[in-house]
Design a protein around this motif. Structure first.
Motif, PDB file in Angstrom:
ATOM      1  N   UNK A 106      33.901  40.227  48.139  1.00  0.00           N
ATOM      2  CA  UNK A 106      34.630  38.961  48.205  1.00  0.00           C
ATOM      3  C   UNK A 106      35.957  39.032  48.959  1.00  0.00           C
ATOM      4  N   UNK A 107      36.510  40.225  49.161  1.00  0.00           N
ATOM      5  CA  UNK A 107      37.786  40.346  49.889  1.00  0.00           C
ATOM      6  C   UNK A 107      37.577  40.678  51.365  1.00  0.00           C
ATOM      7  N   UNK A 108      36.339  40.872  51.770  1.00  0.00           N
ATOM      8  CA  UNK A 108      36.049  41.336  53.129  1.00  0.00           C
ATOM      9  C   UNK A 108      36.008  40.190  54.145  1.00  0.00           C
ATOM     10  N   UNK A 109      36.748  40.361  55.253  1.00  0.00           N
ATOM     11  CA  UNK A 109      36.647  39.447  56.395  1.00  0.00           C
ATOM     12  C   UNK A 109      36.174  40.202  57.634  1.00  0.00           C
ATOM     13  N   UNK A 110      35.974  41.523  57.481  1.00  0.00           N
ATOM     14  CA  UNK A 110      35.580  42.424  58.576  1.00  0.00           C
ATOM     15  C   UNK A 110      36.656  42.516  59.653  1.00  0.00           C
ATOM     16  N   UNK A 111      37.905  42.267  59.271  1.00  0.00           N
ATOM     17  CA  UNK A 111      39.042  42.369  60.175  1.00  0.00           C
ATOM     18  C   UNK A 111      39.986  43.465  59.681  1.00  0.00           C
ATOM     19  N   UNK A 112      40.745  44.044  60.608  1.00  0.00           N
ATOM     20  CA  UNK A 112      41.778  45.005  60.222  1.00  0.00           C
ATOM     21  C   UNK A 112      42.736  44.296  59.260  1.00  0.00           C
ATOM     22  N   UNK A 113      43.098  44.956  58.175  1.00  0.00           N
ATOM     23  CA  UNK A 113      44.032  44.362  57.219  1.00  0.00           C
ATOM     24  C   UNK A 113      43.374  43.776  55.992  1.00  0.00           C
ATOM     25  N   UNK A 114      42.059  44.022  55.805  1.00  0.00           N
ATOM     26  CA  UNK A 114      41.385  43.506  54.611  1.00  0.00           C
ATOM     27  C   UNK A 114      41.901  44.144  53.329  1.00  0.00           C
ATOM     28  N   UNK A 115      42.421  45.365  53.400  1.00  0.00           N
ATOM     29  CA  UNK A 115      43.042  45.969  52.230  1.00  0.00           C
ATOM     30  C   UNK A 115      42.442  47.291  51.837  1.00  0.00           C
ATOM     31  N   UNK A 116      42.803  47.741  50.643  1.00  0.00           N
ATOM     32  CA  UNK A 116      42.378  49.026  50.089  1.00  0.00           C
ATOM     33  C   UNK A 116      42.113  48.869  48.597  1.00  0.00           C
ATOM     34  N   UNK A 117      41.265  49.781  48.077  1.00  0.00           N
ATOM     35  CA  UNK A 117      41.009  49.869  46.637  1.00  0.00           C
ATOM     36  C   UNK A 117      41.242  51.312  46.221  1.00  0.00           C
ATOM     37  N   UNK A 118      41.967  51.499  45.121  1.00  0.00           N
ATOM     38  CA  UNK A 118      42.226  52.822  44.573  1.00  0.00           C
ATOM     39  C   UNK A 118      41.741  52.855  43.127  1.00  0.00           C
ATOM     40  N   UNK A 119      41.029  53.911  42.758  1.00  0.00           N
ATOM     41  CA  UNK A 119      40.542  54.082  41.389  1.00  0.00           C
ATOM     42  C   UNK A 119      41.123  55.381  40.849  1.00  0.00           C
ATOM     43  N   UNK A 120      41.781  55.290  39.682  1.00  0.00           N
ATOM     44  CA  UNK A 120      42.432  56.455  39.065  1.00  0.00           C
ATOM     45  C   UNK A 120      42.004  56.580  37.610  1.00  0.00           C
ATOM     46  N   UNK A 121      41.951  57.803  37.086  1.00  0.00           N
ATOM     47  CA  UNK A 121      41.646  57.967  35.660  1.00  0.00           C
ATOM     48  C   UNK A 121      42.835  57.565  34.798  1.00  0.00           C
ATOM     49  N   UNK A 122      42.529  57.043  33.628  1.00  0.00           N
ATOM     50  CA  UNK A 122      43.561  56.685  32.644  1.00  0.00           C
ATOM     51  C   UNK A 122      43.367  57.592  31.432  1.00  0.00           C
ATOM     52  N   UNK A 146      43.929  47.219  43.781  1.00  0.00           N
ATOM     53  CA  UNK A 146      43.392  46.700  45.035  1.00  0.00           C
ATOM     54  C   UNK A 146      44.469  45.902  45.757  1.00  0.00           C
ATOM     55  N   UNK A 147      44.605  46.162  47.035  1.00  0.00           N
ATOM     56  CA  UNK A 147      45.484  45.379  47.903  1.00  0.00           C
ATOM     57  C   UNK A 147      44.583  44.525  48.765  1.00  0.00           C
ATOM     58  N   UNK A 148      44.698  43.198  48.638  1.00  0.00           N
ATOM     59  CA  UNK A 148      43.805  42.290  49.352  1.00  0.00           C
ATOM     60  C   UNK A 148      44.611  41.203  50.065  1.00  0.00           C
ATOM     61  N   UNK A 149      43.931  40.514  50.970  1.00  0.00           N
ATOM     62  CA  UNK A 149      44.550  39.350  51.608  1.00  0.00           C
ATOM     63  C   UNK A 149      44.802  38.288  50.540  1.00  0.00           C
ATOM     64  N   UNK A 150      45.969  37.689  50.573  1.00  0.00           N
ATOM     65  CA  UNK A 150      46.316  36.655  49.593  1.00  0.00           C
ATOM     66  C   UNK A 150      45.324  35.496  49.641  1.00  0.00           C
TER      67      UNK A 150
END
Length: 112
Positions: A80-96, A6-10
């Motif tokens: 918890x990471x949402x501000x409803x603004x551009x730049x809130x981030x992305x989440x990626x889910x991959x198999x291990x 996950x890439x989120x706002x610091x």
């Protein structure tokens, strides 16, 4: 097993981390990262000179979890990471495919 990145706002890290702790996430790695996205970097000032750094500082979270934990963790980050603004981030889910604990050679779920 799945890997969640996950890439989120610091500024949202502590809030997300508290939620992940409540969900019993046992292993989490985080990094201070820089990136370029839809949000424009803000002009900054250094010693009286304005400059555009061309990147946006963010926090990257990485964790490997069981398949059963994925939905709750993704919901936690989305909430918890949402501000409803551009730049809130992305989440990626991959198999291990597999995981190992180096100390005692535990494998897969036992290694988590």
């Amino acid at each position: 097993m799945k890997k969640i990145e996950a890439l989120i706002r610091t500024s949202k890290f502590e809030e997300v981390h508290a939620c992940l702790t409540e969900l019993d996430v046992k292993f989490l790695t985080f990094f201070e990262v820089k990136g370029i996205g839809m949000e424009n970097a803000k002009t900054q000032s250094y010693r009286g000179s304005d400059f555009n750094p061309g990147y946006i500082p963010r926090t990257k979270l990485e964790m490997v979890v069981t398949d059963e934990q994925v939905d709750k963790i993704v919901d936690c980050i989305l909430h918890h990471a949402c501000t409803k603004q551009v730049g809130d981030g992305k989440i990626f889910v991959s198999p291990i495919e597999s995981a190992y604990r180096i100390r005692n050679k535990d494998r897969d779920h036992a290694a988590l």
